[in-house]
Design an enzyme around this catalytic site. Structure first.
Site, PDB file in Angstrom:
ATOM      1  N   LYS A  46       1.154   3.647  -3.197  1.00 31.84           N
ATOM      2  CA  LYS A  46       0.675   5.032  -3.220  1.00 31.84           C
ATOM      3  C   LYS A  46       1.821   6.005  -3.519  1.00 31.84           C
ATOM      4  CE  LYS A  46      -3.810   4.751  -2.353  1.00 31.84           C
ATOM      5  NZ  LYS A  46      -4.826   5.211  -3.294  1.00 31.84           N
TER       6      LYS A  46
ATOM      7  N   TYR B 196       0.835  -1.198   0.000  1.00 32.57           N
ATOM      8  CA  TYR B 196       0.000   0.000   0.000  1.00 32.57           C
ATOM      9  C   TYR B 196       0.876   1.257   0.000  1.00 32.57           C
ATOM     10  CZ  TYR B 196      -3.896   3.063   1.408  1.00 32.57           C
ATOM     11  OH  TYR B 196      -4.860   4.045   1.468  1.00 32.57           O
TER      12      TYR B 196
ATOM     13  N   VAL C  64      -9.569   0.408  13.062  1.00 37.03           N
ATOM     14  CA  VAL C  64      -9.746   0.483  14.506  1.00 37.03           C
ATOM     15  C   VAL C  64     -11.135   0.979  14.918  1.00 37.03           C
ATOM     16  CG1 VAL C  64      -8.647   2.787  14.771  1.00 37.03           C
ATOM     17  CG2 VAL C  64      -8.579   1.119  16.630  1.00 37.03           C
TER      18      VAL C  64
ATOM     19  N   LYS D 248      -0.426   2.766  23.121  1.00 35.83           N
ATOM     20  CA  LYS D 248       0.095   4.140  23.242  1.00 35.83           C
ATOM     21  C   LYS D 248       0.375   4.768  21.877  1.00 35.83           C
ATOM     22  CE  LYS D 248       1.913   3.825  27.883  1.00 35.83           C
ATOM     23  NZ  LYS D 248       2.931   2.922  28.467  1.00 35.83           N
ATOM     24  N   GLN D 249       0.277   3.957  20.802  1.00 37.00           N
ATOM     25  CA  GLN D 249       0.453   4.539  19.461  1.00 37.00           C
ATOM     26  C   GLN D 249      -0.707   5.512  19.203  1.00 37.00           C
ATOM     27  OE1 GLN D 249      -0.617   1.479  20.108  1.00 37.00           O
ATOM     28  NE2 GLN D 249      -1.665   0.482  18.398  1.00 37.00           N
TER      29      GLN D 249
ATOM     30  N   ASP E  71       0.756  -1.676  23.090  1.00 38.40           N
ATOM     31  CA  ASP E  71       0.369  -1.169  24.417  1.00 38.40           C
ATOM     32  C   ASP E  71      -0.727  -0.104  24.319  1.00 38.40           C
ATOM     33  OD1 ASP E  71       1.741   0.956  23.340  1.00 38.40           O
ATOM     34  OD2 ASP E  71       3.409   0.896  24.755  1.00 38.40           O
TER      35      ASP E  71
END
Ligand code: UDP
Length: 314
Positions: free
Chosen positions: A149, A145, A187, A208-209, A206
């Site tokens: 792109k 991808y 998500v 935190k991203q 975790d």
């Protein structure tokens, strides 16, 4: 105007179809429906200004009559989808983009490429400005991808330089809204479905991203404003408010009145750690900025998902 929208049955493409039909333009949508859904455009099938052609951008039919604008949105776009369709994704970005650029050239049409924040890879510059060249793994699983792109951007600007073709390149950051496919792996639809069904919410890594989520109507407004300009360089469009995935999970759980647990799963390969658009260029050029706050947009999408999943009766 007579407008050709590739990926017209997809999430973003179908909203662009709606937008241009509303403004009285004629729209031809093409889509091979590998990830798009006919349901996204069925409300327009009776409109005499609309035509849907089920086909692949890699082998498009001859389209009669002149075209003024091509919006090239065909491509699997969720990591889940492009990992399942790696070769199709690369062919769409390469052969498909050449085919559409050639149609633009023959028609003397403007060409707008849907590019992506994925061209920045796992960015080392934060927030991401358009001048940043990115940090992409050329052989990682996401490269089908990302590199696709990047190649599509290179093709588009090459046609502009060589033939003076009128182009726009939009780098789209995470966008959400109604019509996202439940089960597409991204998500927001995943967390909403899990929360509504009181199933475990799957947090990768975790949590935190970060990501920055733009509601679909804000994105469509930005894209259509860009299409009215002659600005040929890449332009970021997205919402600059940044959230961790954990914050997103908590928000969705609360808005769904859910008692889902959080479960932590391994972070997928090359999953970007941070992502946030610098939209100063878009603000100046288009007099645009997103208006819908995450919480408001999530409420719209949650209501839509309740209906979709048949959970709106109680
Ligand atoms: N993610 C997650 N749980 C899921 C799906 C995604 O924690 O069930 C994370 C994913 O690892 C990434 C972020 O949410 O860090 C956004 O993922 P998405 O697939 O929506 O799009 P991306 O921005 O990675 O293209």
């Amino acid at each position: 105007m007579r407008i050709l929208i590739t990926g017209g049955a997809g999430f973003i493409g179908s909203y662009l179809v709606d937008y241009y039909l509303k403004t009285g333009d004629e729209v031809i949508a093409i889509d091979n429906l590998i990830t798009g859904k006919e349901e996204n455009i069925k409300h327009n099938l009776d409109n005499k200004n609309f035509r849907f052609i089920k086909c692949d951008v890699c082998a498009p039919p001859r389209i009669e009559g002149n075209i003024d604008l091509i919006l090239h949105f065909a491509s699997p776009a969720s990591p889940f989808d492009y990992l399942r369709y790696p070769i199709e994704t690369m062919k769409t970005a390469s052969i498909g983009t050449i085919n559409m650029l050639e149609i633009a050239l023959q028609n003397n049409a403007k060409f707008l490429l849907a590019s992506t924040s994925e061209v920045y890879g796992d960015p080392l510059i934060h927030p991401q400005v358009e001048e940043y060249w990115g940090n992409v793994n050329p052989i990682g699983v996401r490269s089908v991808y990302d590199e696709g792109k990047r190649f599509a951007e290179a093709l588009t600007i090459a046609y502009h330089r060589k033939y003076n073709l009128k182009i726009n390149i939009v780098r789209i950051f995470n966008t959400y809204g109604e019509r996202m496919r439940p089960g597409d792996g991204r998500v927001i639809p995943t967390f909403i479905e899990q929360a509504l069904k009181n199933e475990p919410i799957t947090i990768f890594g975790d949590g935190k991203q970060t990501r920055s989520f733009c509601y679909i109507s804000d994105l469509v407004e930005g894209i259509t404003r860009l299409a009215r300009t002659d600005y040929p360089l890449p332009l970021n469009l997205g919402n600059p408010r940044e959230f961790t995935i954990l914050e997103l999970a908590r928000k969705i759980k609360e808005l769904c009145n859910s008692n889902s647990e959080f479960v932590f799963k391994p972070l997928p390969e090359d999953d970007p750690h941070r992502r946030n658009p610098d939209i100063n260029k878009a603000k100046k050029l288009l007099n645009w900025e997103p208006r819908i706050e995450l919480e408001q947009g999530l409420k719209f999408v949650i209501e839509w998902f309740k209906k979709r999943l048949g959970l709106d009766r109680n």
